[in-house]
Design an enzyme around this catalytic site. Sequence first.
Site, PDB file in Angstrom:
ATOM      1  N   THR A  86       0.863  -1.197   0.000  1.00  0.00           N
ATOM      2  CA  THR A  86       0.000   0.000   0.000  1.00  0.00           C
ATOM      3  C   THR A  86       0.893   1.238   0.000  1.00  0.00           C
ATOM      4  OG1 THR A  86      -0.159  -0.122   2.432  1.00  0.00           O
ATOM      5  CG2 THR A  86      -1.938  -1.106   1.154  1.00  0.00           C
ATOM      6  N   THR A 122      -1.138  -2.443   5.748  1.00  0.00           N
ATOM      7  CA  THR A 122      -1.454  -1.200   6.452  1.00  0.00           C
ATOM      8  C   THR A 122      -2.378  -0.369   5.574  1.00  0.00           C
ATOM      9  OG1 THR A 122       0.682  -1.234   7.572  1.00  0.00           O
ATOM     10  CG2 THR A 122      -0.489   0.871   7.518  1.00  0.00           C
ATOM     11  N   PHE A 152       2.840  -5.563  13.142  1.00  0.00           N
ATOM     12  CA  PHE A 152       3.738  -4.688  13.904  1.00  0.00           C
ATOM     13  C   PHE A 152       5.137  -5.297  13.871  1.00  0.00           C
ATOM     14  CE2 PHE A 152      -0.506  -4.165  15.742  1.00  0.00           C
ATOM     15  CZ  PHE A 152      -0.669  -2.790  15.658  1.00  0.00           C
ATOM     16  N   LEU A 153       5.687  -5.429  12.676  1.00  0.00           N
ATOM     17  CA  LEU A 153       6.961  -6.099  12.475  1.00  0.00           C
ATOM     18  C   LEU A 153       8.070  -5.087  12.232  1.00  0.00           C
ATOM     19  CD1 LEU A 153       5.806  -8.942  10.037  1.00  0.00           C
ATOM     20  CD2 LEU A 153       5.840  -8.969  12.537  1.00  0.00           C
ATOM     21  N   LEU A 253      14.780   6.602  21.045  1.00  0.00           N
ATOM     22  CA  LEU A 253      15.398   7.865  21.469  1.00  0.00           C
ATOM     23  C   LEU A 253      16.861   7.919  21.059  1.00  0.00           C
ATOM     24  CD1 LEU A 253      13.934   8.607  25.036  1.00  0.00           C
ATOM     25  CD2 LEU A 253      13.405   9.748  22.875  1.00  0.00           C
ATOM     26  N   SER A 254      17.206   7.239  19.987  1.00  0.00           N
ATOM     27  CA  SER A 254      18.566   7.312  19.455  1.00  0.00           C
ATOM     28  C   SER A 254      18.597   8.344  18.333  1.00  0.00           C
ATOM     29  CB  SER A 254      19.021   5.950  18.930  1.00  0.00           C
ATOM     30  OG  SER A 254      19.102   5.002  19.977  1.00  0.00           O
ATOM     31  N   GLY A 256      19.704  10.488  15.165  1.00  0.00           N
ATOM     32  CA  GLY A 256      20.321  10.043  13.925  1.00  0.00           C
ATOM     33  C   GLY A 256      19.929  10.938  12.765  1.00  0.00           C
ATOM     34  N   GLY A 260      13.329   6.383   8.062  1.00  0.00           N
ATOM     35  CA  GLY A 260      13.034   6.000   6.682  1.00  0.00           C
ATOM     36  C   GLY A 260      12.341   4.654   6.695  1.00  0.00           C
ATOM     37  N   CYS A 263       7.609   1.849   6.313  1.00  0.00           N
ATOM     38  CA  CYS A 263       6.422   2.116   7.131  1.00  0.00           C
ATOM     39  C   CYS A 263       6.276   3.577   7.538  1.00  0.00           C
ATOM     40  CB  CYS A 263       6.449   1.233   8.381  1.00  0.00           C
ATOM     41  SG  CYS A 263       6.251  -0.521   8.028  1.00  0.00           S
TER      42      CYS A 263
END
Length: 447
Positions: A86, A122, A152-153, A253-254, A256, A260, A263
Site C-alpha cells: 500500500t 497497512t 507490527f513487524l 530515542l537514538s 540520527g 526512513g 512504514c
Amino acid sequence: MNIVMIGAGYVGLVSGACFAEIGHTVTCIDTDEGKIATLRQGGIPIFEPGLDALAARGVAAGRLSFATDLAAHVPLADVVFIAVGTPARRGDGHADLTFVGEAAREIARHVSGFTVIVTKSTVPVGTGDWVERLVAQERPDADIAVASNPEFLREGAAIDDFLRPDRIVAGSDDARARAVIEDVYRPITDRGAPLLFTGRRTSELVKYAANAFLALKITYINEVASLCEKVEADVRDVAYGIGLDHRIGADFLSAGPGYGGSCFPKDTLALMKTAQDHDSPMRLVEMCVSVNDARKRAMARKVMALFGGSIHGMTVAVLGLTFKADTDDMRDSPAIAIVQALGDAGAKVRAYDPQGMAEARRLIPDIAYADTAYDAVRGAAACVIVTDWAEFRRLDLKVLARLMSGPGLIDLRNIFDDEEVAAAGLVRVGTGMPQPLPLDRHRQAAE
C-alpha cells in the site's frame, strides 16, 4: 488451519513462514512469477535474519508452499490474509489501495464456504468496509467476514516480533471471525501474548497511530540533538536521562539522520492525509513529516562544515545505505538524500553497505561502490556513517585513519567511543554533541 496469504513481500512472507512455524498450513500467493520461482527453489528475495531457515523448515514440513494462482487455493482456505503493498499514492500521499482492491475482487471470485478475509496490509480507516463492499458486488452470495489484523513487524527483528509480540490487534464485530482469528493465533496467545479485539475501523487506526507516535518520538530526539549541538550538550546523556522515566521509555530515542523505511514515511503521510480529509488535521504529524524530510539533506552539511563549507572535488565515503541495519530495504533511506546532497556539493561519493548494494545501485546509479568498508574509505577525506550495522561498530579506526586521506569521521549514529576516535587521530562529527571546529581552525587550535 488452512491459510492463504495474498502477497509474498516482506509482510506476507514473514507472516506466512511464521504461521507455518506454529502449525498452520500456509500458501503464499504472489503475481510475481519470478519471486515465486525463487521461493520454490529455496531462495528468499528479501534479507531478514533467520527467515531463510524458518521458510525452509515450513517447506520441509509440508506446511508452507508458494503459488501464483488463487483459484486452486482460496476455495480451501479457512482464512485469507491480504498482505499486498500500500505505497504512498503519487501526487497526494494517500495510501494506494489498488493492490488491495484487486486482491479482494480475486478472492471473491474463488471463495467457497465461510471464509474470513483479513487485511494485514497497512490500510486507511474504512478500508475493511470498502473490501466488504467489493466482495459483495463481485459475489453477493459469498459467506465471508472481513476483519483487520495490522502487522507490527520491525525489519531486522520481524520473526521475533511475530512469534513473541507485544500485542495482537484484530478488528471485527463478527463472532465467527473472532473465533477463527483466536484459533489462528492460539499457539502464540497460549504463551502469553495479548490478543486485543476492537472494531474494524479502530484496528485500522491503531497501526497508523502507533507508527506516527514512534516517528514523532524519533523526530523529537533529533530536534533535541540539533539543540544539543548549539548549546554544547550531549544528546546521548539527554536521551538516557529522559528514557529512564517509565512514562517515556528509552526506545526510539537514538538520535540520527532521520527515519526512513517502508512504514514510517508512508504511514505518517497517509495518516496526515486521512486527518485532513476528515477535517481533523494532525499538526504534530504534519510537522514531523516536514522536519524529518529536511533533516536528511541537512546531514550532508555536517561534512561541509568540517571542511570549512566546501567539499568540491573531495572523495567522501558513505558507510550504510539501507534505512536501518539488518535489512536490505532502501525505501526512503536517509542515505539517498545524504548521497544526493553530497553529490550536489561537488563531492565524489564512494559507498558500501552489507546488504543494500544491489538496490542502491538501482536507486543511486551515479556514484562509486566498494566491496568492503575499508575499500570505501581508501583515499577519502571523510567517512560518513549513515547506518549502524554491527560490521561498522567493529571497524578498526586506526586502520581506517591510515587508509583515508583526511581525518573526517561523520558518525551520524554515534556508534564510536570518543576516546577510540581520538586515539586513531580522527576528527569526529557526531549527532547531538559539541561539534568540532572546521579542520583548518582545528589545526590552528592544536598548534
